[in-house]
Design a protein around this motif. Structure first.
Motif, PDB file in Angstrom:
ATOM      1  N   ASP A   1       8.578  75.021  40.529  1.00  0.00           N
ATOM      2  CA  ASP A   1       7.404  74.897  39.665  1.00  0.00           C
ATOM      3  C   ASP A   1       7.170  73.454  39.193  1.00  0.00           C
ATOM      4  N   ILE A   2       7.851  72.489  39.814  1.00  0.00           N
ATOM      5  CA  ILE A   2       7.700  71.094  39.410  1.00  0.00           C
ATOM      6  C   ILE A   2       6.377  70.519  39.903  1.00  0.00           C
TER       7      ILE A   2
ATOM      8  N   SER B   1       4.369  60.649  34.199  1.00  0.00           N
ATOM      9  CA  SER B   1       5.441  60.671  33.205  1.00  0.00           C
ATOM     10  C   SER B   1       5.965  62.096  33.002  1.00  0.00           C
ATOM     11  N   ALA B   2       5.052  63.059  32.887  1.00  0.00           N
ATOM     12  CA  ALA B   2       5.454  64.462  32.713  1.00  0.00           C
ATOM     13  C   ALA B   2       6.171  64.983  33.956  1.00  0.00           C
ATOM     14  N   LEU B   3       5.706  64.583  35.137  1.00  0.00           N
ATOM     15  CA  LEU B   3       6.346  64.995  36.392  1.00  0.00           C
ATOM     16  C   LEU B   3       7.786  64.492  36.446  1.00  0.00           C
TER      17      LEU B   3
ATOM     18  N   ARG C   1       9.736  63.723  33.962  1.00  0.00           N
ATOM     19  CA  ARG C   1      10.539  64.456  32.967  1.00  0.00           C
ATOM     20  C   ARG C   1      10.925  65.849  33.467  1.00  0.00           C
ATOM     21  N   ARG C   2       9.994  66.525  34.146  1.00  0.00           N
ATOM     22  CA  ARG C   2      10.304  67.862  34.692  1.00  0.00           C
ATOM     23  C   ARG C   2      11.400  67.786  35.753  1.00  0.00           C
ATOM     24  N   VAL C   3      11.337  66.763  36.592  1.00  0.00           N
ATOM     25  CA  VAL C   3      12.356  66.588  37.636  1.00  0.00           C
ATOM     26  C   VAL C   3      13.717  66.335  36.994  1.00  0.00           C
TER      27      VAL C   3
ATOM     28  N   ALA D   1      14.707  67.112  34.005  1.00  0.00           N
ATOM     29  CA  ALA D   1      15.140  68.302  33.265  1.00  0.00           C
ATOM     30  C   ALA D   1      15.771  69.341  34.189  1.00  0.00           C
ATOM     31  N   LYS D   2      15.364  69.352  35.461  1.00  0.00           N
ATOM     32  CA  LYS D   2      15.926  70.305  36.425  1.00  0.00           C
ATOM     33  C   LYS D   2      17.128  69.729  37.162  1.00  0.00           C
TER      34      LYS D   2
END
Length: 118
Positions: free
Chosen positions: A106-107, A10-12, A14-16, A18-19
Motif C-alpha cells: 500500500d506504499i 516526503s510522505a512516500l 516516510r511510508r517506506v 515506516a515499513k
C-alpha cells in the motif's frame, strides 16, 4: 486539488521507512507539480520502474490522487536508466525516487490494469 509533489514525495519516503525499507531522492524536480518516477530495487539486482498513470485512469473519485503504473518490470538497471533519461529529456522537472523494498503493498498507489478504459 492535487498535493504538491514535494509533500507527496516526503510522505512516500516516510511510508517506506515506516515499513522498514529504504528510500532516497535520486533527482528532485519541480516542487509544485513535477512528475514522479519510482525505481524499485530488488536484492537480485533487477529493478521495476513505476511512472505516472495516464490521465484516462482518473475520474471524479480519484481527482487529486497520484496513481502509478508499472513501466518496466524486473529489468536490468541500465535499461531503467535509459528510459529515465528519455523521460528527463521530455520533462526536466520530473522526480526520481529510489526504493529498496520487496513489496510496495500500500506504499505506492497503482492503477488496476483490468480497469484500463482503452
Amino acid at each position: 486539488m492535487r498535493l504538491r509533489t514535494d509533500i507527496f514525495v516526503s510522505a512516500l519516503l516516510r511510508r517506506v521507512f515506516a515499513k522498514g525499507g529504504f528510500a532516497a531522492v535520486e533527482a528532485k524536480g519541480a516542487d509544485e507539480a513535477g512528475a514522479v518516477f519510482i525505481r524499485q530495487h530488488f536484492r537480485d539486482g533487477l529493478e521495476t520502474l513505476y511512472g505516472p498513470a495516464p490521465q484516462s485512469f482518473f475520474d471524479e473519485e480519484t481527482t487529486g490522487a497520484r496513481l502509478f503504473e508499472q513501466r518496466l518490470t524486473r529489468k536490468e538497471p541500465d535499461r531503467i536508466r535509459e528510459m529515465l533519461e528519455r523521460e528527463r529529456k521530455f520533462d526536466p522537472d520530473l522526480w526520481i525516487i529510489e526504493l529498496e523494498a520487496e513489496d510496495l503493498g500500500d506504499i505506492v498507489p497503482l492503477v488496476d490494469e483490468r480497469q484500463n478504459p482503452l
